[in-house]
Design a protein around this motif. Structure first.
Motif, PDB file in Angstrom:
ATOM      1  N   ASP A  57       0.826  -1.212   0.000  1.00 14.95           N
ATOM      2  CA  ASP A  57       0.000   0.000   0.000  1.00 14.95           C
ATOM      3  C   ASP A  57       0.862   1.266   0.000  1.00 14.95           C
ATOM      4  N   TYR A  58       2.033   1.170  -0.628  1.00 15.20           N
ATOM      5  CA  TYR A  58       2.940   2.316  -0.728  1.00 15.20           C
ATOM      6  C   TYR A  58       2.175   3.514  -1.293  1.00 15.20           C
ATOM      7  N   TRP A  59       2.239   4.611  -0.585  1.00 12.71           N
ATOM      8  CA  TRP A  59       1.454   5.795  -0.936  1.00 12.71           C
ATOM      9  C   TRP A  59       1.757   6.295  -2.352  1.00 12.71           C
ATOM     10  N   GLY A  60       2.997   6.130  -2.822  1.00 10.95           N
ATOM     11  CA  GLY A  60       3.405   6.723  -4.094  1.00 10.95           C
ATOM     12  C   GLY A  60       3.426   5.767  -5.266  1.00 10.95           C
ATOM     13  N   LYS A  61       2.833   4.585  -5.128  1.00 11.49           N
ATOM     14  CA  LYS A  61       2.980   3.573  -6.177  1.00 11.49           C
ATOM     15  C   LYS A  61       2.347   3.981  -7.503  1.00 11.49           C
ATOM     16  N   ASP A  62       1.334   4.849  -7.476  1.00  9.82           N
ATOM     17  CA  ASP A  62       0.644   5.224  -8.708  1.00  9.82           C
ATOM     18  C   ASP A  62       1.107   6.558  -9.294  1.00  9.82           C
ATOM     19  N   PRO A  67       3.164   9.044 -11.574  1.00  9.17           N
ATOM     20  CA  PRO A  67       3.832   8.842 -12.868  1.00  9.17           C
ATOM     21  C   PRO A  67       5.323   8.535 -12.710  1.00  9.17           C
ATOM     22  N   LEU A  68       5.966   9.150 -11.741  1.00  8.05           N
ATOM     23  CA  LEU A  68       7.384   8.906 -11.508  1.00  8.05           C
ATOM     24  C   LEU A  68       7.666   7.458 -11.143  1.00  8.05           C
ATOM     25  N   ASN A  69       6.691   6.763 -10.541  1.00  9.82           N
ATOM     26  CA  ASN A  69       6.905   5.412 -10.038  1.00  9.82           C
ATOM     27  C   ASN A  69       6.252   4.321 -10.882  1.00  9.82           C
ATOM     28  N   ARG A  70       5.497   4.690 -11.890  1.00 13.22           N
ATOM     29  CA  ARG A  70       4.871   3.658 -12.725  1.00 13.22           C
ATOM     30  C   ARG A  70       5.947   2.788 -13.380  1.00 13.22           C
ATOM     31  N   GLY A  71       5.792   1.469 -13.239  1.00 12.55           N
ATOM     32  CA  GLY A  71       6.759   0.547 -13.830  1.00 12.55           C
ATOM     33  C   GLY A  71       8.031   0.375 -13.014  1.00 12.55           C
ATOM     34  N   ARG A  72       8.068   0.925 -11.807  1.00 16.52           N
ATOM     35  CA  ARG A  72       9.251   0.821 -10.959  1.00 16.52           C
ATOM     36  C   ARG A  72       8.903   0.074  -9.672  1.00 16.52           C
ATOM     37  N   HIS A  73       9.961  -0.339  -8.956  1.00 15.00           N
ATOM     38  CA  HIS A  73       9.804  -1.034  -7.671  1.00 15.00           C
ATOM     39  C   HIS A  73       8.904  -2.262  -7.851  1.00 15.00           C
ATOM     40  N   ASN A  74       9.288  -3.109  -8.787  1.00 13.34           N
ATOM     41  CA  ASN A  74       8.441  -4.230  -9.186  1.00 13.34           C
ATOM     42  C   ASN A  74       8.706  -5.504  -8.404  1.00 13.34           C
ATOM     43  N   ILE A  75       9.870  -5.641  -7.820  1.00 18.06           N
ATOM     44  CA  ILE A  75      10.273  -6.901  -7.189  1.00 18.06           C
ATOM     45  C   ILE A  75       9.848  -6.897  -5.732  1.00 18.06           C
ATOM     46  N   ASP A  76       9.192  -7.970  -5.314  1.00 16.03           N
ATOM     47  CA  ASP A  76       8.602  -8.016  -3.970  1.00 16.03           C
ATOM     48  C   ASP A  76       9.642  -8.001  -2.862  1.00 16.03           C
ATOM     49  N   ARG A  77      10.697  -8.796  -3.018  1.00 15.53           N
ATOM     50  CA  ARG A  77      11.675  -8.950  -1.936  1.00 15.53           C
ATOM     51  C   ARG A  77      13.078  -8.676  -2.462  1.00 15.53           C
ATOM     52  N   GLN A  78      13.730  -7.704  -1.846  1.00 21.93           N
ATOM     53  CA  GLN A  78      15.131  -7.395  -2.131  1.00 21.93           C
ATOM     54  C   GLN A  78      15.953  -7.957  -0.977  1.00 21.93           C
TER      55      GLN A  78
END
Length: 612
Positions: free
Chosen positions: A246-251, A253-264
C-alpha cells in the motif's frame, strides 16, 4: 492558498497573526515577486518531461510485480541506520526512505517531484520551497509533513556523517511554513546544484525518532515512507526488504513501472570468491562483477552453457571518476610531492592490464575521466583566470607544463626517474633500503585492504617499490576494522574511489576541502588542506553555465593531478552484470545510470530457473 513575498511562503489562516507585523519590513526589502510552482528542476536547461508526463521513458509501465532478487554484500553489518558515523550499515538501507525529488537516469541532472508535488525556486537562488503531497505517508500511516523535512535536515546536519554537513553546507535555515510547505534559505551562495541536492535528502519520521538516540547503532526495522520496508534483519548475515503493497506513491507517474520486485535480499559473504561460487550455485541472482579476470574466465559453468545465466555489459554514461591508491598526507612520509610522484612512477599499468586483466581496462589519468571536464595539455585562458590568484600556492607545472599522461615510457625509465626524485627529496639508497638522509629512517609503506581480491593487483606495485628500496607490505583486515581505521585516517595508503557525475558540486568539498581534512569519516581521505583547491571547489559550485562548470572542473583536475596525491589505476566505461535469467528489463538502458528499480521478475523465466 499560498503566496510568496520576497521568498517567504505564507498560507492563509496559518500563523498569520505572528507574521503580519513583519510584512512592512519584508516589503521594504524588495518588491513582491511571483515565483512559479514547477514539477521538476534541471541543473541546466529545462526538464525533458512535461508536468503531465505518464511515466519515465525508460520503464515498462505494465511491468509485473512479484518475485525476489538476491544480491551479495561483502563483509558484515551491525546497523540499519545508514546516516551516522557509528556502525557498519546494512546494504540497501536507503530504499526504505523517500526523498523530496528523484532523478531521472535518462537526463544528466534533472529532479522530478516525489514527496514534493510542487517546487518554487527564487530566480536569484536565495531560497527554495517544496509543497508536499498531502497523500504522502510513512509506513505506519502517519502523514509526511514539513516538520519531518525540517527535522530530517537538522538531524542529518547535526548528528549525521560529515558528508551531510558538506552537502548542505550553504543552507542557512529550514522552516516549516505550514503542514505541507517547507522553505530553505540558501544563504549567500551561487550554487546551481544546491536546490537539487536538497531534493535528494531522505525524509525521516520525526515522531518515530523522538525519544530515540539517532547517533546510536541500532538493528531495529527503522521507519520510512519509501517503496520498501525492512522485513528481516539477521545481523552480519542477511537483510530483507519487502515491497510495500500500500505504498502511498505507487501510482505516481514517476513510479509507474518501478519497484516491481517483492523482496530485495542481501546475503553477506566474507570473501568475493565464496560469493562468486554462491552465484554459480544459484544462491545469488545478480552479481556486479568487478574483476576482469573473473569476467573472462570464471563464468564457464554448466548453467551458463545451458543459457540459464547471462552476462551483460551495460554502458555507463557518467564520468569514470578516480579509483586509485590514495596516499595519506597526514603521514610525514607523503608530504614531499617528489616522494608521491616517485610512487606514481612505480605503478605499471600495462603489465597489469596484459597479465591480469585480459586487456579489459583503460588507464586513468583524470579525476573527471571520459568527460568534457577532463583537463588536457596546457591551461586555457579561462582556466588561468581561476588559477593565477593562487600561483604561489601551486606547483609551477600547473601553469607551465602539459599534464602528465599514464605510462609515457617504459618501467625501467620510470623507476630511474623515481630514484632521482627520491634522492632530490633527501633519501639515499643504503644496504638495499631507501632511507631518509637526515633521520636515517627507512621509507616503508603499508597498503590497507579489506578485499583480498586486490592483493594480486597490489603485489606488483610493492615489487616495483622494492626495486627502489621502499619496503611495502599489505595489511588485509575485516571490513569493520577497515572502516574504523578509515574513519580515523589510520592508514598509509588505501584503494579509494572518488565517484564523479556529469554535474560535480557540493560533494567536492568533502573530497578535497580543508575543513574536512580532520573530520572523522569524511571523504577527504588524502588530508588535503590547500586554499587554492578550496577556491576551485567554490568555483565549481558557483558555476552558472555548463562552460564555466567545465572550466572550473578542468582547473581543479589539473591541480590535483600535479599534486600526485594518488596513484591512478584504471577504469571501464561500463558495468559488468551477471544474472540468472529470471529478470526482465526495458531496453534501451537509460543513458546515464543503471536503474535496477525498473527491472522485474519474469514469472515464466523464474519458474524455469526454479525447476532447472
Amino acid at each position: 492558498m499560498r503566496f510568496t513575498v520576497t521568498g517567504v511562503c505564507l498560507s492563509a489562516g496559518i500563523g498569520m497573526l505572528g507574521l503580519i507585523s513583519s510584512w512592512p519590513a519584508l516589503l521594504q526589502a524588495a518588491e513582491p515577486e511571483e515565483v512559479p510552482t514547477v514539477h521538476a528542476l534541471a541543473l541546466y536547461g529545462d526538464p525533458a518531461l512535461p508536468a503531465d508526463f505518464d511515466h519515465l521513458p525508460y520503464v515498462n509501465p505494465e511491468a509485473p510485480k512479484g518475485g525476489s532478487m538476491i544480491s551479495a554484500a561483502q563483509g558484515s553489518f551491525d546497523s540499519t541506520n545508514p546516516f551516522i558515523v557509528r556502525g557498519t550499515p546494512a546494504a540497501g538501507s536507503m530504499q526504505i526512505y523517500d526523498t523530496l525529488l528523484e532523478s531521472s537516469a535518462d537526463e544528466p541532472f534533472t529532479m522530478y517531484g516525489l514527496l514534493a508535488e510542487g517546487i518554487r525556486l527564487d530566480p536569484q537562488r536565495r531560497w527554495v520551497e517544496f509543497d508536499l503531497r498531502p497523500e504522502a505517508r510513512f509506513h505506519d500511516g502517519e502523514p509526511v509533513t514539513a516538520e519531518d523535512v525540517v527535522f530530517s535536515f537538522e538531524t542529518l546536519v547535526s548528528k549525521g556523517a560529515p558528508f551531510y554537513r558538506a552537502y548542505y553546507h550553504d543552507v542557512t535555515k529550514a522552516i516549516a511554513v505550514d503542514e505541507d510547505t517547507v522553505h530553505f534559505d540558501l544563504g549567500d551562495t551561487k550554487s546551481r546544484e544546491l536546490p537539487l541536492i536538497l531534493g535528494q535528502m531522505q525524509i525521516l519520521p520525526k515522531h518515530f525518532w523522538e525519544g530515540r538516540n539517532f547517533e546510536a547503532v541500532t538493528r531495529d526495522a527503522l521507519l520510512g515512507s519509501g517503496p520498501y520496508r525492512i522485513a528481516q534483519v539477521d545481523p552480519g548475515k542477511r537483510i530483507v526488504y519487502q515491497r510495500v503493497e500500500d505504498y502511498w506513491g505507487k501510482d505516481l507517474p514517476l513510479n509507474r513501472g518501478r519497484h516491481n520486485i517483492d523482496r530485495q535480499i542481501y546475503d553477506y559473504y566474507r570473501d568475493q570468491t565464496v560469493a562468486l561460487e554462491a552465484f554459480k550455485a544459484g544462491n545469488i541472482d545478480i552479481r556486479i562483477e568487478s574483476s576482469a579476470s573473473n569476467w573472462a574466465t570464471a563464468y564457464d559453468f554448466p548453467a551458463m552453457e545451458q543459457g540459464l545465466v547471462k552476462k551483460l555489459m551495460i554502458p555507463d554514461g557518467q564520468p569514470a571518476g578516480m579509483q586509485a591508491y590514495v596516499m595519506n598526507l597526514r603521514r610525514n612520509k607523503f608530504q614531499d610531492v617528489r616522494v608521491r610522484e616517485a610512487i606514481n612512477l612505480a605503478f605499471d599499468f600495462p603489465w597489469l592490464n596484459k597479465n591480469l586483466f585480459y586487456d579489459a581496462y583503460t588507464s586513468t589519468d583524470s579525476y573527471f575521466e571520459n568527460s568534457e571536464m577532463e583537463a588536457t595539455g596546457l591551461p586555457s585562458a579561462d582556466e588561468l583566470a581561476l588559477l593565477e590568484p593562487w600561483r604561489e600556492k601551486l606547483p609551477s607545472q600547473v601553469f607551465d607544463e602539459a599534464l602528465p599522461i599514464a605510462e609515457p615510457e617504459g618501467l625501467r625509465e620510470r623507476l630511474a626517474k623515481a630514484l632521482e626524485l627520491l634522492q632530490q627529496a633527501g633519501y639515499t639508497f643504503k644496504d638495499g633500503t631507501m632511507v631518509n638522509a637526515d633521520s636515517g629512517r627507512p621509507l616503508n609503506i603499508e597498503i590497507l585492504l579489506y578485499n583480498a581480491q586486490f592483493e594480486r593487483v597490489a603485489q606488483p606495485l610493492l615489487r616495483n617499490l622494492a626495486r627502489l628500496g621502499i619496503k611495502g607490505n599489505l595489511r588485509i583486515v575485516d571490513v569493520n576494522q577497515y572502516l574504523n581505521r578509515l574513519r580515523s585516517f589510520d592508514f598509509d595508503m588505501v584503494v579509494g574511489g572518488f565517484a564523479q557525475s556529469l554535474n560535480p558540486g557540493n560533494e567536492q568539498r568533502e573530497y578535497w576541502g580543508s575543513e574536512y581534512a580532520d573530520r572523522p569519516q569524511s571523504r577527504n581521505l588524502i588530508g588535503l588542506q590547500n586554499p587554492a583547491i578550496d577556491a576551485l571547489v567554490d568555483a565549481i559550485n558557483a558555476a552558472d553555465t555548463r562552460e564555466s562548470l567545465d572550466t572550473a572542473a578542468r582547473a581543479l583536475d589539473r591541480v590535483l593531478r600535479w599534486g600526485f596525491y594518488v596513484v591512478p589505476m584504471y577504469h571501464l566505461p561500463a558495468t559488468r552484470v551477471a544474472i540468472w535469467d529470471k529478470f526482465g528489463w526495458p531496453e534501451p538502458f537509460p543513458q546515464y545510470n543503471l536503474d535496477l528499480s525498473v527491472w522485474w521478475v519474469a514469472p515464466d523465466k523464474a519458474k524455469a530457473i526454479k525447476n532447472r
